[in-house]
Design a protein around this motif. Structure first.
Motif, PDB file in Angstrom:
ATOM      1  N   UNK A 134       0.869  -1.189   0.000  1.00 18.50           N
ATOM      2  CA  UNK A 134       0.000   0.000   0.000  1.00 18.50           C
ATOM      3  C   UNK A 134       0.894   1.223   0.000  1.00 18.50           C
ATOM      4  N   UNK A 135       0.774   2.020  -1.038  1.00 18.85           N
ATOM      5  CA  UNK A 135       1.591   3.213  -1.151  1.00 18.85           C
ATOM      6  C   UNK A 135       1.228   4.032  -2.367  1.00 18.85           C
ATOM      7  N   UNK A 136       1.796   5.215  -2.449  1.00 22.74           N
ATOM      8  CA  UNK A 136       1.515   6.164  -3.521  1.00 22.74           C
ATOM      9  C   UNK A 136       2.503   5.986  -4.666  1.00 22.74           C
ATOM     10  N   UNK A 137       2.000   5.595  -5.818  1.00 24.29           N
ATOM     11  CA  UNK A 137       2.784   5.438  -7.039  1.00 24.29           C
ATOM     12  C   UNK A 137       4.015   4.577  -6.787  1.00 24.29           C
ATOM     13  N   UNK A 138       5.223   5.147  -6.934  1.00 26.00           N
ATOM     14  CA  UNK A 138       6.454   4.360  -6.786  1.00 26.00           C
ATOM     15  C   UNK A 138       7.180   4.654  -5.474  1.00 26.00           C
ATOM     16  N   UNK A 146       3.357  10.707 -11.740  1.00 25.51           N
ATOM     17  CA  UNK A 146       4.024   9.435 -12.003  1.00 25.51           C
ATOM     18  C   UNK A 146       5.331   9.656 -12.769  1.00 25.51           C
ATOM     19  N   UNK A 147       5.290  10.432 -13.851  1.00 27.80           N
ATOM     20  CA  UNK A 147       6.509  10.657 -14.636  1.00 27.80           C
ATOM     21  C   UNK A 147       7.539  11.491 -13.889  1.00 27.80           C
ATOM     22  N   UNK A 148       7.102  12.285 -12.942  1.00 30.10           N
ATOM     23  CA  UNK A 148       8.049  13.022 -12.107  1.00 30.10           C
ATOM     24  C   UNK A 148       8.834  12.083 -11.193  1.00 30.10           C
ATOM     25  N   UNK A 149       8.291  10.889 -10.918  1.00 32.23           N
ATOM     26  CA  UNK A 149       8.897   9.984  -9.940  1.00 32.23           C
ATOM     27  C   UNK A 149       9.418   8.667 -10.496  1.00 32.23           C
ATOM     28  N   UNK A 150       8.874   8.168 -11.600  1.00 28.59           N
ATOM     29  CA  UNK A 150       9.155   6.793 -12.028  1.00 28.59           C
ATOM     30  C   UNK A 150      10.601   6.553 -12.435  1.00 28.59           C
ATOM     31  N   UNK A 151      11.275   7.543 -12.959  1.00 26.54           N
ATOM     32  CA  UNK A 151      12.662   7.352 -13.388  1.00 26.54           C
ATOM     33  C   UNK A 151      13.559   6.846 -12.274  1.00 26.54           C
ATOM     34  N   UNK A 152      13.251   7.214 -11.059  1.00 26.85           N
ATOM     35  CA  UNK A 152      14.067   6.803  -9.911  1.00 26.85           C
ATOM     36  C   UNK A 152      14.053   5.297  -9.706  1.00 26.85           C
ATOM     37  N   UNK A 153      12.929   4.637  -9.931  1.00 25.97           N
ATOM     38  CA  UNK A 153      12.824   3.204  -9.622  1.00 25.97           C
ATOM     39  C   UNK A 153      13.153   2.307 -10.817  1.00 25.97           C
ATOM     40  N   UNK A 154      13.342   2.901 -11.990  1.00 25.39           N
ATOM     41  CA  UNK A 154      13.648   2.100 -13.183  1.00 25.39           C
ATOM     42  C   UNK A 154      15.130   1.745 -13.240  1.00 25.39           C
ATOM     43  N   UNK A 155      15.405   0.496 -13.567  1.00 24.20           N
ATOM     44  CA  UNK A 155      16.777   0.082 -13.856  1.00 24.20           C
ATOM     45  C   UNK A 155      17.247   0.850 -15.097  1.00 24.20           C
ATOM     46  N   UNK A 156      18.557   0.922 -15.335  1.00 28.68           N
ATOM     47  CA  UNK A 156      19.066   1.730 -16.452  1.00 28.68           C
ATOM     48  C   UNK A 156      18.406   1.457 -17.811  1.00 28.68           C
ATOM     49  N   UNK A 157      18.092   0.227 -18.132  1.00 29.16           N
ATOM     50  CA  UNK A 157      17.434  -0.068 -19.411  1.00 29.16           C
ATOM     51  C   UNK A 157      15.937  -0.328 -19.236  1.00 29.16           C
ATOM     52  N   UNK A 158      15.367   0.157 -18.145  1.00 29.09           N
ATOM     53  CA  UNK A 158      13.973  -0.122 -17.833  1.00 29.09           C
ATOM     54  C   UNK A 158      12.994   0.579 -18.748  1.00 29.09           C
TER      55      UNK A 158
END
Length: 191
Positions: free
Chosen positions: A83-87, A133-145
């Motif tokens: 349970x949490x907000x986005x990523x 979401x796009x403001x935050x998602x880059x942080x959790x993606x692996x380099x080729x994610x």
């Protein structure tokens, strides 16, 4: 008895699989062919997309959702869920892919009084949650994610791609389905 009553009421509080859900799940399965992939399903809802990706690809899939009823339904489907907000709950570079069926319906009155409003309303443009979401998602993606996201013409496919582009993502359409009131497009984003 209370637990059973809670479960009966939870269905009305959780977005259930519909055309958009099935389109996203099918597109994600087609794109994710690595059984060793680590996949996050943001806003997992009932857990349908997460379970489908897991079952069809063998990937390691986890879901996240703000809605406690959704967390319960996804867990009942066998999806590990937080349970949490986005990523926000996850560490940097944790996922090879992030899948998202965001709340995208434009609403002038963006009151989010119940869990279905949270699941559906994307603010006056339909992009409020997508932009966060796009403001935050880059942080959790692996380099080729990659990000695999469903977008509606009601929200503005070009506008979503442009916003993501300003955050370093390129977009490609991988699936599309038209309905009388909107066209749904699944976009794949890469950095």
């Amino acid at each position: 008895m209370t637990d059973l009553a809670d479960r009966r009421g939870a269905g009305a509080d959780v977005y259930q699989p519909a055309e958009d859900t099935h389109l996203l799940a099918t597109a994600a399965v087609g794109e994710l062919d690595d059984p060793y992939a680590r996949v996050l399903d943001v806003g997992t809802g009932s857990g349908y997309v997460a379970a489908t990706v897991r079952d069809e690809t063998g990937a390691d899939v986890v879901g996240t959702d703000l809605n406690p009823f959704a967390v319960r339904q996804a867990a009942d489907r066998g999806v590990p869920v937080v349970r949490g907000d986005l990523v926000a709950p996850f560490r940097d570079d944790a996922f090879d892919a992030v899948v998202f069926n965001p709340p995208y319906l434009p609403r002038e009155d963006d009151t989010r009084d119940d869990w279905m409003d949270v699941a559906l309303s994307g603010g006056d443009t339909g992009r409020r949650v997508i932009e966060s979401f796009f403001d935050a998602v880059g942080r959790v993606l692996a380099p080729d994610g990659v990000v695999i996201m469903l977008v509606s013409t009601l929200t503005g496919v070009d506008e979503v791609a442009a916003y993501a582009g300003d955050r370093g993502f390129s977009a490609a359409a991988i699936s599309e389905e038209s309905f009388p009131f909107e066209t749904l497009t699944v976009l794949k984003f890469r950095r």
